[in-house]
Design an enzyme around this catalytic site. Structure first.
Site, PDB file in Angstrom:
ATOM      1  N   SER A  14       0.803  -1.232   0.000  1.00  0.00           N
ATOM      2  CA  SER A  14       0.000   0.000   0.000  1.00  0.00           C
ATOM      3  C   SER A  14       0.831   1.275   0.000  1.00  0.00           C
ATOM      4  O   SER A  14       0.446   2.284   0.571  1.00  0.00           O
ATOM      5  CB  SER A  14      -0.955   0.060   1.212  1.00  0.00           C
ATOM      6  OG  SER A  14      -1.774  -1.050   1.225  1.00  0.00           O
ATOM      7  N   GLY A  18       1.026   1.747  -7.760  1.00  0.00           N
ATOM      8  CA  GLY A  18       0.161   1.990  -8.909  1.00  0.00           C
ATOM      9  C   GLY A  18       0.140   3.472  -9.267  1.00  0.00           C
ATOM     10  O   GLY A  18       0.252   3.846 -10.433  1.00  0.00           O
ATOM     11  N   GLU A 148       5.015 -15.661  -3.602  1.00  0.00           N
ATOM     12  CA  GLU A 148       4.353 -15.683  -4.922  1.00  0.00           C
ATOM     13  C   GLU A 148       5.062 -14.820  -5.954  1.00  0.00           C
ATOM     14  O   GLU A 148       4.975 -15.061  -7.141  1.00  0.00           O
ATOM     15  CB  GLU A 148       2.909 -15.159  -4.826  1.00  0.00           C
ATOM     16  CG  GLU A 148       1.931 -16.095  -4.236  1.00  0.00           C
ATOM     17  CD  GLU A 148       1.534 -15.652  -2.840  1.00  0.00           C
ATOM     18  OE1 GLU A 148       2.328 -14.931  -2.186  1.00  0.00           O
ATOM     19  OE2 GLU A 148       0.442 -16.044  -2.409  1.00  0.00           O
ATOM     20  N   LYS A 186      13.915   6.881   9.515  1.00  0.00           N
ATOM     21  CA  LYS A 186      14.756   5.672   9.550  1.00  0.00           C
ATOM     22  C   LYS A 186      15.008   5.131   8.137  1.00  0.00           C
ATOM     23  O   LYS A 186      14.063   4.886   7.385  1.00  0.00           O
ATOM     24  CB  LYS A 186      14.068   4.599  10.404  1.00  0.00           C
ATOM     25  CG  LYS A 186      14.053   4.936  11.887  1.00  0.00           C
ATOM     26  CD  LYS A 186      15.455   4.849  12.421  1.00  0.00           C
ATOM     27  CE  LYS A 186      15.553   5.335  13.852  1.00  0.00           C
ATOM     28  NZ  LYS A 186      16.963   5.546  14.254  1.00  0.00           N
ATOM     29  N   PRO A 189      14.859   0.225   6.969  1.00  0.00           N
ATOM     30  CA  PRO A 189      13.958  -0.633   6.181  1.00  0.00           C
ATOM     31  C   PRO A 189      14.255  -0.560   4.680  1.00  0.00           C
ATOM     32  O   PRO A 189      14.187  -1.570   3.980  1.00  0.00           O
ATOM     33  CB  PRO A 189      12.567  -0.076   6.502  1.00  0.00           C
ATOM     34  CG  PRO A 189      12.720   0.605   7.813  1.00  0.00           C
ATOM     35  CD  PRO A 189      14.112   1.158   7.840  1.00  0.00           C
ATOM     36  N   GLY A 352     -23.150  -3.806  -7.072  1.00  0.00           N
ATOM     37  CA  GLY A 352     -23.091  -4.730  -5.943  1.00  0.00           C
ATOM     38  C   GLY A 352     -23.567  -6.110  -6.344  1.00  0.00           C
ATOM     39  O   GLY A 352     -24.141  -6.284  -7.422  1.00  0.00           O
ATOM     40  N   CYS A 379     -25.579   0.118 -12.169  1.00  0.00           N
ATOM     41  CA  CYS A 379     -25.656  -1.335 -12.306  1.00  0.00           C
ATOM     42  C   CYS A 379     -26.647  -1.905 -11.289  1.00  0.00           C
ATOM     43  O   CYS A 379     -27.847  -1.804 -11.482  1.00  0.00           O
ATOM     44  CB  CYS A 379     -24.264  -1.952 -12.210  1.00  0.00           C
ATOM     45  SG  CYS A 379     -24.165  -3.543 -13.050  1.00  0.00           S
ATOM     46  N   GLN A 383     -30.803  -1.661 -11.037  1.00  0.00           N
ATOM     47  CA  GLN A 383     -31.707  -2.800 -10.844  1.00  0.00           C
ATOM     48  C   GLN A 383     -32.610  -2.571  -9.620  1.00  0.00           C
ATOM     49  O   GLN A 383     -33.812  -2.852  -9.655  1.00  0.00           O
ATOM     50  CB  GLN A 383     -30.889  -4.091 -10.703  1.00  0.00           C
ATOM     51  CG  GLN A 383     -30.080  -4.420 -11.967  1.00  0.00           C
ATOM     52  CD  GLN A 383     -29.142  -5.610 -11.787  1.00  0.00           C
ATOM     53  OE1 GLN A 383     -29.030  -6.180 -10.699  1.00  0.00           O
ATOM     54  NE2 GLN A 383     -28.443  -5.986 -12.849  1.00  0.00           N
ATOM     55  N   HIS A 513     -21.182   0.705 -16.027  1.00  0.00           N
ATOM     56  CA  HIS A 513     -20.376   1.405 -15.013  1.00  0.00           C
ATOM     57  C   HIS A 513     -19.674   2.613 -15.637  1.00  0.00           C
ATOM     58  O   HIS A 513     -18.540   2.502 -16.092  1.00  0.00           O
ATOM     59  CB  HIS A 513     -19.315   0.453 -14.439  1.00  0.00           C
ATOM     60  CG  HIS A 513     -19.881  -0.613 -13.575  1.00  0.00           C
ATOM     61  ND1 HIS A 513     -20.071  -0.447 -12.218  1.00  0.00           N
ATOM     62  CD2 HIS A 513     -20.313  -1.862 -13.864  1.00  0.00           C
ATOM     63  CE1 HIS A 513     -20.589  -1.553 -11.705  1.00  0.00           C
ATOM     64  NE2 HIS A 513     -20.751  -2.436 -12.684  1.00  0.00           N
ATOM     65  N   GLU A 515     -18.321   5.011 -14.281  1.00  0.00           N
ATOM     66  CA  GLU A 515     -17.157   5.483 -13.500  1.00  0.00           C
ATOM     67  C   GLU A 515     -15.828   5.034 -14.112  1.00  0.00           C
ATOM     68  O   GLU A 515     -14.803   5.668 -13.919  1.00  0.00           O
ATOM     69  CB  GLU A 515     -17.262   5.031 -12.038  1.00  0.00           C
ATOM     70  CG  GLU A 515     -17.156   3.545 -11.754  1.00  0.00           C
ATOM     71  CD  GLU A 515     -18.492   2.812 -11.782  1.00  0.00           C
ATOM     72  OE1 GLU A 515     -19.401   3.244 -12.528  1.00  0.00           O
ATOM     73  OE2 GLU A 515     -18.623   1.784 -11.088  1.00  0.00           O
TER      74      GLU A 515
HETATM   75  N1  GLN Z   1     -25.326  -8.291  -9.179  1.00  0.00           N
HETATM   76  C1  GLN Z   1     -25.825  -7.631 -10.326  1.00  0.00           C
HETATM   77  C2  GLN Z   1     -25.649  -8.464 -11.586  1.00  0.00           C
HETATM   78  O1  GLN Z   1     -24.854  -9.363 -11.627  1.00  0.00           O
HETATM   79  C3  GLN Z   1     -25.198  -6.267 -10.502  1.00  0.00           C
HETATM   80  C4  GLN Z   1     -23.732  -6.291 -10.742  1.00  0.00           C
HETATM   81  C5  GLN Z   1     -23.070  -4.959 -10.582  1.00  0.00           C
HETATM   82  O2  GLN Z   1     -23.604  -4.079  -9.939  1.00  0.00           O
HETATM   83  N2  GLN Z   1     -21.897  -4.809 -11.138  1.00  0.00           N
HETATM   84  O3  GLN Z   1     -26.294  -8.218 -12.564  1.00  0.00           O
END
Ligand code: GLN
Length: 539
Positions: A14, A18, A148, A186, A189, A352, A379, A383, A513, A515
């Protein structure tokens, strides 16, 4: 000629490898070079798609439909260069490829080993599809010493040797901690971390030293001496209050000129950092602030919604306001939800998965709809908006999503087939969970006379998807009668992509999405418009 810059990390995770890689990419770009950024992730998952966002942060989706590490989001935002599937590789991918080759007989007669077979595949990945780039910046996930990571470190060591010093360099990101009790920085490290790196044969050219405080010259000299690097190559990377300041800070600390020096390139070549200066000026000079309530369930880790946070910040820049976020865990949405939401200027339900927290999100939609608070559903958030309107406005009592099990009225249902270009993609109920969603950019046709149509100002858009379920087109008529507008549809008209409520000041749900495509220099129009609407609500 394509040159390679390998970025490794040490001491702790962290540290922002990136961001460092993305910022260096931005600086080289500001000097007129063409760049590509890549990430090598040593974990065994084939991709992060099956990991919870609270484990490893958000899953970033590329235009070509790869589920990748969130660092690729930084790369895109800082450089504007779209990442591709081939820009993120994991141990899981390398080994799946290796086993396929072994079964096919590609290694017939030989013993398959980490060196050279695994390392060869890693090197192949690093070198593949890099034509046209002046620089390929390759970040290695994890920290030096991780079990890894070893094959990856070995592969870049070999490549460094094979390409030679004028074509490959190593930058190591370390931590120089401040010990408050001793009031001292320091360097030990960092010394140990470089020692670890040198044990596996990598001598870093540049050290990027993360620190809370200025690193005095004496300490930089000490680090240089013990780590066998030039003093100018010990670059302080101090904490900053805004990530978009990092390129300017790293430039001031000498990172890009030191990189060019390593490659024996004249660092006096043109450099244009104006757009970065403008961004910082805009961020510093915001005129107002607003609060958005984000009702999600991965609220424990900020990185879970990385691109969302950034897209909202970009929209703030576009509107000259500071956007404050109030995180609300949908799992604990209780009677206090209404009060909390009424205090916000806008409500957003992000993506989600799973039933857990869904009713809290549906309750949030209802509050936004009834109280005319700007609502943005992304998304899963779209829904849930459809389920809410179906239940409470269209009076479809049993409206639900088949994601939560059998339901009388699946207004959101499992997608079993859809078109990708001209190809038909098919999924069964029992399909694998990894990499089988509708992923990446798909076209969407917009209705001109709609809010979405006005916001985008064009008829056809491409946005990135990552979902398995879809608003059920069979309920379109009933929902339209209840006042919902289907302002964006897939070209065949079967998949609802955008819904809105015309009577509401700003109520939009999108199946994709947005974003992922927002950039500080090009804020996403939907986010910019949403924030503008919240400002109107405030005044
Ligand atoms: N769970 C929902 C689906 O699979 C929405 C997915 C999401 O929000 N990216 O359609």
């Amino acid at each position: 000629m394509t040159r390679f810059i390998f970025i490794t990390g040490g001491v702790v995770s962290s540290l922002g490898k990136g961001l460092a890689a993305a910022s260096l990419g931005a600086l080289l770009q500001a000097r007129g070079f063409k760049i590509r950024l890549r990430k090598l992730d040593p974990y065994l998952n084939v991709d992060p798609g099956t990991m919870s966002p609270t484990q490893h942060g958000e899953v970033f989706v590329t235009e070509d439909g790869a589920e990748t590490d969130l660092d690729l989001g930084h790369y895109e935002r800082f450089t504007g260069v779209d990442a591709r599937r081939g820009d993120n590789v994991t141990t899981g991918q390398i080994y799946s490829q290796l086993i396929v080759k072994e079964r096919r007989g590609d290694y017939l007669g030989g013993t398959v080993q980490v060196i050279p077979h695994v390392t060869d595949l890693i090197k192949e990945f690093i070198l593949k599809d890099t034509a046209g780039a002046d620089f390929v910046i390759c970040e290695i996930g994890g920290t030096v010493g991780d079990i890894e990571g070893l094959p990856f470190f070995e592969a870049i060591r070999q490549l460094g040797f094979e390409l030679g010093p004028k074509k490959a360099i190593f930058i190591h990101l370390t931590l120089v901690p401040y010990i408050a009790a001793a009031k001292e920085l320091k360097t030990k490290p960092t010394q140990h971390s470089v020692k670890e790196l040198r044990t596996i044969g990598i001598q870093p050219n540049i050290l990027l030293c993360r620190s809370e405080h200025e690193i005095p010259e004496a300490d930089r000299k000490k680090i240089a001496l013990f780590c066998n690097v030039a003093e100018n190559a010990v670059i302080p990377a101090l904490d900053t209050d805004n990530i978009y300041k990092v390129p300017l800070d790293y430039h001031a600390a000498g990172l890009d000129s030191e990189v060019l020096k390593c490659f024996e390139i004249d660092s006096k070549e043109r450099l244009d950092l104006q757009r970065w200066k403008n961004i910082i000026k805009n961020i510093r000079e915001t005129k107002d602030e607003i609060t958005i309530a984000v009702v999600g369930k991965y609220t424990g880790l900020k990185d879970s919604y990385k691109s969302l946070n950034e897209a909202l910040a970009h929209a703030g820049i576009a509107n000259n306001v500071t956007v404050n976020l109030k995180w609300i865990n949908a799992r604990n949405a209780d009677s206090g939800l209404e009060k909390k939401l009424l205090e916000a200027h806008g409500i957003l339900v992000p993506g989600g998965f799973g039933q857990d927290g869904a009713e809290g999100k549906i309750a949030a939609v209802k509050i936004a709809r009834e109280n005319k608070i700007p609502y943005f559903g992304i998304c899963f958030g779209m829904q849930m908006a459809v389920i809410e309107c179906a239940r409470n406005v269209a009076k479809i009592k049993d409206a639900g999503s088949s994601e939560f099990g059998e339901c009388g009225d699946p207004v959101v249902g499992l997608m079993t087939e859809w078109l990708r270009g001209n190809a038909l993609e098919k999924r069964g109920k029992k399909a694998d969970l990894g990499g089988t969603m509708r992923l990446g950019a798909y076209p969407c046709l917009l209705e001109k006379a709609s809010l979405a149509g006005k916001i985008y100002g064009m008829a056809k858009i491409y946005e990135r998807h990552r979902h398995r379920y879809e608003v059920n087109i069979n309920y379109k008529e009933k929902l339209e009668k209840a006042g919902m507008k289907f302002s964006g549809l897939s070209p065949d008209g079967n998949l609802p992509e955008i819904i809105e409520l015309p009577g509401h000041p700003w109520f939009i749900g999108v199946q994709f999405h947005p974003e992922f495509k927002s950039r500080p220099f090009a804020p996403h129009p939907l986010f910019a418009s949403f924030i503008k609407a919240t400002l109107k609500k405030k005044s």
